[in-house]
Design an enzyme around this catalytic site. Sequence first.
Site, PDB file in Angstrom:
ATOM      1  N   ASP A 130       0.843  -1.207   0.000  1.00 34.65           N
ATOM      2  CA  ASP A 130       0.000   0.000   0.000  1.00 34.65           C
ATOM      3  C   ASP A 130       0.875   1.252   0.000  1.00 34.65           C
ATOM      4  OD1 ASP A 130      -2.389   1.400  -0.104  1.00 34.65           O
ATOM      5  OD2 ASP A 130      -2.634   1.462   2.071  1.00 34.65           O
ATOM      6  N   LYS A 132       2.151   4.698  -1.094  1.00 34.52           N
ATOM      7  CA  LYS A 132       1.593   5.919  -1.673  1.00 34.52           C
ATOM      8  C   LYS A 132       2.170   7.087  -0.883  1.00 34.52           C
ATOM      9  CE  LYS A 132      -2.596   5.178   1.121  1.00 34.52           C
ATOM     10  NZ  LYS A 132      -4.069   5.023   1.075  1.00 34.52           N
ATOM     11  N   ASN A 135       1.572   7.418   2.832  1.00 36.01           N
ATOM     12  CA  ASN A 135       2.195   6.455   3.745  1.00 36.01           C
ATOM     13  C   ASN A 135       3.712   6.615   3.819  1.00 36.01           C
ATOM     14  OD1 ASN A 135      -0.227   5.342   4.502  1.00 36.01           O
ATOM     15  ND2 ASN A 135      -0.149   3.671   3.024  1.00 36.01           N
ATOM     16  N   ASP A 148       2.736   2.621   7.904  1.00 37.85           N
ATOM     17  CA  ASP A 148       1.424   1.996   7.682  1.00 37.85           C
ATOM     18  C   ASP A 148       1.547   0.641   6.984  1.00 37.85           C
ATOM     19  OD1 ASP A 148      -1.226   1.403   7.527  1.00 37.85           O
ATOM     20  OD2 ASP A 148      -1.844   3.310   6.653  1.00 37.85           O
ATOM     21  N   THR A 170      -4.257   0.711  -2.656  1.00 42.89           N
ATOM     22  CA  THR A 170      -5.005   1.895  -3.074  1.00 42.89           C
ATOM     23  C   THR A 170      -5.094   1.892  -4.591  1.00 42.89           C
ATOM     24  OG1 THR A 170      -4.230   3.113  -1.136  1.00 42.89           O
ATOM     25  CG2 THR A 170      -5.069   4.424  -2.982  1.00 42.89           C
TER      26      THR A 170
END
Length: 225
Positions: A130, A132, A135, A148, A170
Amino acid sequence: VLRTLGSGASCKVKLGLDTETGRKVAIKIMNDNMDQREKELIQTEVQAMQNLKNHANVIQQIEFGTDQYKKDSGKKKEVSYIVLELALGGELFDFVANSGRFKEPIARYYFKQFMEGLDYCHSHGITHRDLKPENLLLDHQFILKIADFGFAAPVEGRDGSGYLVSKLGTLNYMAPEIHLKQPYQGRSVDLFAAAIILFIMVAQHPPFTTAQPQDPFYRCLAANR
């Protein structure tokens, strides 16, 4: 506990002070109404971060447990919590949004830190899934920290095959094989997301909306045009 830094669907993040060392920390206090899925994500994050210690570009987990928490009303309740290294510089997302596109030396500086942290995760058997800008956090010295790990998974896959199958992450940062619901390698999808993040650093916008054939910008990239 000094004050609230933020809140999400499953937890509140508080600014805390270690009274023994004088060090300020971030404390994630879990909501007591979490569903089973949210509890599993927290457990995944804790387990992943226990394997990722002492790297400058990965947020550090200091402690995890349960304890009595005194609410603002004065009432006490038992809560689960995670104590994390504090990153007061905020999210890379906000840094790019507020400062504008990065010049090449700055993009290189942060992407190098990002790659060193990600390589550390992968070399210790953890894929993030995840990645991005939201994070990627910055500390008070603007050192980048990967954070995260709720969607983390073993690099070797759940069954040892080297492949994963869950559609997690995401949407805008997912690799095409995830959209196609095909088995995928954790390292590869992390690197795909990392490339999108690098593009955002230098352009201040993503290269496409989603890595799917119906997205015209992705279609051009996939065709090498």
